[in-house]
Scaffold this motif. Structure first.
Motif, short mmCIF file in Angstrom:
data_model
loop_
_atom_site.label_atom_id
_atom_site.label_comp_id
_atom_site.label_asym_id
_atom_site.label_seq_id
_atom_site.Cartn_x
_atom_site.Cartn_y
_atom_site.Cartn_z
N ARG A 3 40.05 39.19 37.13
CA ARG A 3 40.16 38.61 35.93
C ARG A 3 38.93 38.78 35.02
O ARG A 3 38.11 39.26 35.58
CB ARG A 3 40.54 37.08 35.96
N LYS A 4 39.21 38.81 33.77
CA LYS A 4 37.82 38.81 32.70
C LYS A 4 37.31 37.44 33.07
O LYS A 4 37.63 36.31 33.27
CB LYS A 4 38.27 38.98 31.45
N ALA A 5 35.78 37.55 33.05
CA ALA A 5 35.00 36.38 33.46
C ALA A 5 35.08 35.23 32.05
O ALA A 5 35.42 35.76 30.96
CB ALA A 5 33.53 36.73 33.42
N VAL A 55 35.54 40.12 36.93
CA VAL A 55 35.39 39.48 38.27
C VAL A 55 36.59 39.56 39.22
O VAL A 55 37.58 39.94 38.82
CB VAL A 55 34.85 37.99 38.11
N LEU A 56 36.19 39.83 40.45
CA LEU A 56 36.85 39.49 41.47
C LEU A 56 36.55 38.24 42.03
O LEU A 56 35.55 38.13 42.42
CB LEU A 56 37.32 40.85 42.55
N GLU A 61 34.53 31.26 43.39
CA GLU A 61 33.62 31.95 44.11
C GLU A 61 33.85 33.44 43.48
O GLU A 61 34.92 33.88 43.50
CB GLU A 61 33.71 31.94 45.63
N ILE A 62 32.80 34.09 43.15
CA ILE A 62 32.70 35.24 42.64
C ILE A 62 32.42 36.29 43.72
O ILE A 62 31.44 36.47 44.09
CB ILE A 62 31.75 35.61 41.19
N ALA A 63 33.25 37.34 44.04
CA ALA A 63 33.10 38.30 45.05
C ALA A 63 32.31 39.45 44.64
O ALA A 63 31.84 40.12 45.46
CB ALA A 63 34.34 38.66 45.86
N GLU A 111 39.50 49.95 40.23
CA GLU A 111 40.79 50.10 40.19
C GLU A 111 41.51 49.29 38.97
O GLU A 111 42.31 49.71 38.07
CB GLU A 111 41.49 50.21 41.42
N HIS A 112 41.28 47.83 39.19
CA HIS A 112 41.78 46.88 38.26
C HIS A 112 41.23 47.20 36.76
O HIS A 112 41.90 46.99 35.68
CB HIS A 112 41.54 45.51 38.86
N ILE A 113 40.15 47.38 36.56
CA ILE A 113 39.46 47.57 35.40
C ILE A 113 39.80 48.79 34.63
O ILE A 113 40.67 48.61 33.51
CB ILE A 113 37.90 47.76 35.50
N VAL A 114 40.16 50.03 35.46
CA VAL A 114 40.62 51.23 34.75
C VAL A 114 42.07 50.92 34.40
O VAL A 114 42.45 51.19 33.19
CB VAL A 114 40.66 52.14 35.77
#
Length: 122
Positions: A3-5, A55-56, A61-63, A111-114
């Motif tokens: 998701r977006k932060a 973020v993931l 918790e941000i990984a 991959e998610h960002i692209v």
């Protein structure tokens, strides 16, 4: 979850960067990031506000995280791009929490960002 932060993520994102800096500062291949300087609090807050910080996360918790935008740093103008450089998205301060390394999270995040940027028409 990708998701977006959001604003409430700021402290966890900052903590991820600081832990990474503490663990990796002696590694000669680690970027010269410094706590509070790069990435700065202002940079992180602005990127969250502009919806450019991804973020993931597992709950709060941000990984892993990264800033992606079209802001080119010094030297990018001289790169012989194969396409118009105005069409290039730039990844800034990609980070994976030290305890989450080796799990493919950076690849997963990118991959998610692209995919997200393509859906947005960028």
């Amino acid at each position: 979850m990708f998701r977006k932060a959001v604003k409430d993520d700021f402290d966890n994102i900052k903590s991820l960067y600081w832990e990474l800096i503490d663990q990796e500062q002696g590694d000669p291949s680690f970027p010269h990031w410094k706590k509070g300087i790069h990435p700065s609090d202002e940079m992180l807050r602005n990127s969250i506000g502009k919806e450019e910080l991804y973020v993931l996360a597992d709950g709060s918790e941000i990984a892993a995280c990264a800033i992606v935008n079209d802001e080119k740093v010094d030297g990018y103008a001289d790169v012989p791009w194969q396409i118009d450089s105005d069409e290039v998205m730039v990844v800034h301060v990609l980070a994976v929490h030290p305890e989450q390394r080796g799990k493919g999270l950076a690849r997963n995040l990118m991959e998610h960002i692209v995919e997200s940027e393509r859906k947005a028409g960028v």
